[in-house]
Design an enzyme around this catalytic site. Structure first.
Site, PDB file in Angstrom:
ATOM      1  N   LYS A   1     -14.238  -5.997  12.310  1.00  0.00           N
ATOM      2  CA  LYS A   1     -14.323  -4.079  11.739  1.00  0.00           C
ATOM      3  C   LYS A   1     -14.539  -5.014  10.693  1.00  0.00           C
ATOM      4  CE  LYS A   1      -9.780  -2.997  11.023  1.00  0.00           C
ATOM      5  NZ  LYS A   1      -8.617  -1.897  11.970  1.00  0.00           N
TER       6      LYS A   1
ATOM      7  N   TYR B   1     -12.351  -0.088 -22.772  1.00  0.00           N
ATOM      8  CA  TYR B   1     -12.402   1.164 -22.493  1.00  0.00           C
ATOM      9  C   TYR B   1     -11.479   1.806 -22.804  1.00  0.00           C
ATOM     10  CZ  TYR B   1     -16.740   1.813 -20.417  1.00  0.00           C
ATOM     11  OH  TYR B   1     -17.805   1.121 -20.440  1.00  0.00           O
TER      12      TYR B   1
HETATM   13  C1  LIG Z   1      -7.785  -3.200  12.242  1.00  0.00           C
HETATM   14  C2  LIG Z   1      -7.223  -3.119  13.648  1.00  0.00           C
HETATM   15  C3  LIG Z   1      -6.321  -3.878  13.884  1.00  0.00           C
HETATM   16  C4  LIG Z   1      -6.071  -5.611  13.936  1.00  0.00           C
HETATM   17  O1  LIG Z   1      -4.993  -5.856  12.656  1.00  0.00           O
HETATM   18  P1  LIG Z   1      -5.110  -7.673  11.454  1.00  0.00           P
HETATM   19  O2  LIG Z   1      -3.570  -6.629  11.367  1.00  0.00           O
HETATM   20  O3  LIG Z   1      -5.372  -6.910  10.691  1.00  0.00           O
HETATM   21  O4  LIG Z   1      -4.348  -7.938  12.826  1.00  0.00           O
HETATM   22  C5  LIG Z   1      -6.481  -4.449  15.332  1.00  0.00           C
HETATM   23  N1  LIG Z   1      -6.414  -2.746  15.978  1.00  0.00           N
HETATM   24  C6  LIG Z   1      -6.643  -2.244  15.371  1.00  0.00           C
HETATM   25  C7  LIG Z   1      -7.062  -0.512  16.115  1.00  0.00           C
HETATM   26  C8  LIG Z   1      -6.744  -1.787  14.058  1.00  0.00           C
HETATM   27  O5  LIG Z   1      -7.705  -0.980  13.752  1.00  0.00           O
END
Ligand SMILES: *Cc1c(COP(=O)(O)O)cnc(C)c1O
Length: 439
Positions: free
Chosen positions: A41, A307
């Site tokens: 994702k 800045y």
């Molecule tokens: C992002 C996510 C994961 C992965 O989690 P990590 O800690 O990056 O391994 C697994 N399940 C769900 C539902 C998530 O949103």
């Protein structure tokens, strides 16, 4: 590479697919016999979904997860038909037909979406393959206990009836309304998984993790009963995939809960645990974020930086100007705290990190215009250190790297020993290669 590339972005993220392959192998071995589901994702946690998806697919991995349906559709485009893709985040008006047409499996977190999925499956003449998501304590997505019970009821009601005239309906003349409805002999809804998500798996001392596992186990028993009762018309209970573990759970829990784990962060070689770094876990960071020195200036003591002039040089020193700022996704909140690495030496980022650039105080260090600057990566500060400097976590540090940054695929094996860069006419051997040696 840096000095000869005249058109590319000034800030580059090198993505080491050899490290990626090695991490996947390490994690899969740890999880076995449970299976690895690769979480891609958010543009593969900022690494570039195309490079990551192709790299994993080429290494034989077939099981992928994303959050949204549009991420799933994109992944299907990249990977073709041969990959399993699960998405779990969508809203009441999200187009589910497209997801089903692309054979994307979907997490189900509301009773309503069960109905919508069955309707969509009828419309598109496909089977909706679903993972029921139980909220076992995180309080985020997933069916809360009361909704869980309703979802099971709904599932029972949705189970296609046996052929009319079969043993269950008795009098074929009086068989119910299903007769005039859609073709019930098609399995329109197949439950292929039960999923949940941990809240505190990164804190091994907390009791909530075991409590969540227990809730999942009882949900598993209830779902099994419903599937068995439906005699295969809602899916096979003995083939049900059960997954609750994320990276921290995959790295710490024994015995391991479930038949698979959805692993994101550690696939990219980063540690989800406070007290252990990548190396401790046998993982190699996949992303190396680099820039270059584009200007150098001697400044007198008392000179300010950037800045707000929030930094003032105590003594005469030298400022190096480095492209890279919050427009590239580099956290402004790390201003006056972060460090970068030039020729293997750490220097402080001084003054505010701006949209496009930052100032590095290189003092009397040996630094030349054109030098490579490692913002984070295996041979510089870690994404976890940046997380500390920016009051956030390594997850956010890599994920927020923006589109302006070029993702450049490298292969650890090639870069090791071969990749070199020109600095003032002399060749400087790259010292990368953690993870490459595991290949
Ligand atoms: C992002 C996510 C994961 C992965 O989690 P990590 O800690 O990056 O391994 C697994 N399940 C769900 C539902 C998530 O949103």
């Amino acid at each position: 590479m840096t000095s000869t590339d005249s058109t590319g972005a000034l800030v580059r993220a090198e993505i080491d697919v050899a490290a990626l392959r090695a991490n996947a192998a390490v994690l899969a071995e740890r999880l076995a016999p449970a299976r690895l589901k690769c979480v891609l994702k958010a543009n593969a946690y900022g690494h570039g979904v195309e490079i990551i998806a192709r790299g994993l697919f080429a290494a034989g991995w077939r099981d992928f997860c994303v959050a949204t349906i549009s991420e799933g559709l994109r992944l299907r485009e990249i990977l073709g038909d041969d990959a399993t893709i699960l998405a779990w985040l969508y809203g009441p008006t999200t187009d589910l037909d497209a997801a089903l047409a692309a054979r994307i499996e979907l997490g189900v977190s509301t009773v309503d979406s069960l109905d919508r999925l069955r309707d969509a499956a009828h419309r598109t003449k496909t089977t909706a393959r679903v993972h029921l998501k139980a909220d076992t304590g995180l309080g985020r997505n997933g069916l809360a206990p009361a909704d869980w019970a309703r979802a099971l009821e709904r599932l029972r009601a949705l189970a296609p009836h046996r052929q009319r005239g079969g043993s269950e309906t008795g009098d074929p003349e009086k068989s119910g309304p299903a007769r005039t409805g859609p073709d019930e002999s098609v399995l329109s809804l197949e439950v292929v998984g039960l999923m949940s998500h941990y809240a505190v798996a990164d804190e091994p001392d907390r009791v909530e993790t075991a409590q969540q596992t227990q809730v999942l186990e009882s949900a598993h028993r209830e779902l099994t009963a419903v599937l068995d009762e439906a005699q295969g018309r809602l899916g096979e209970s003995d083939r049900l995939e059960v997954h609750i573990a994320n990276s921290p759970a995959a790295l710490t829990l024994l015995p391991f809960p479930g038949t698979s784990a959805r692993v994101g962060l550690s696939l990219y070689g980063l540690s989800p645990l406070e007290d252990r770094d990548s190396q401790d876990l046998g993982l190699a960071p996949v992303m190396r974020l680099v820039s270059q020195v584009v200007n150098l200036k001697d400044v007198p003591g008392g000179h300010g930086a950037s800045y707000g002039l929030t930094f003032t040089a105590q003594n005469d020193t030298r400022f190096a100007l480095v492209p890279g700022g919050y427009g590239d996704g580099i956290a402004r909140s790390a201003s006056n705290r972060a460090e970068v690495s030039i020729r293997g030496i750490r220097y402080p980022v001084v003054g505010r990190i701006a949209m496009d650039q930052m100032i590095v105080d290189v003092g009397a260090g040996e630094v030349a215009i054109g030098d490579e600057v490692v913002i984070f990566g295996p041979d510089g500060p870690s994404a976890a250190e940046w997380g500390t400097w920016a009051d956030t976590i390594n997850y956010e540090i890599v994920t927020r790297i923006s589109d302006r940054v070029d993702r450049v695929e490298i292969d650890g094996r090639k870069s090791q020993g071969h990749e070199s860069r020109k600095t003032d006419g002399e060749d400087v051997e790259s010292t990368r290669g953690e993870g490459a040696e595991t290949q």
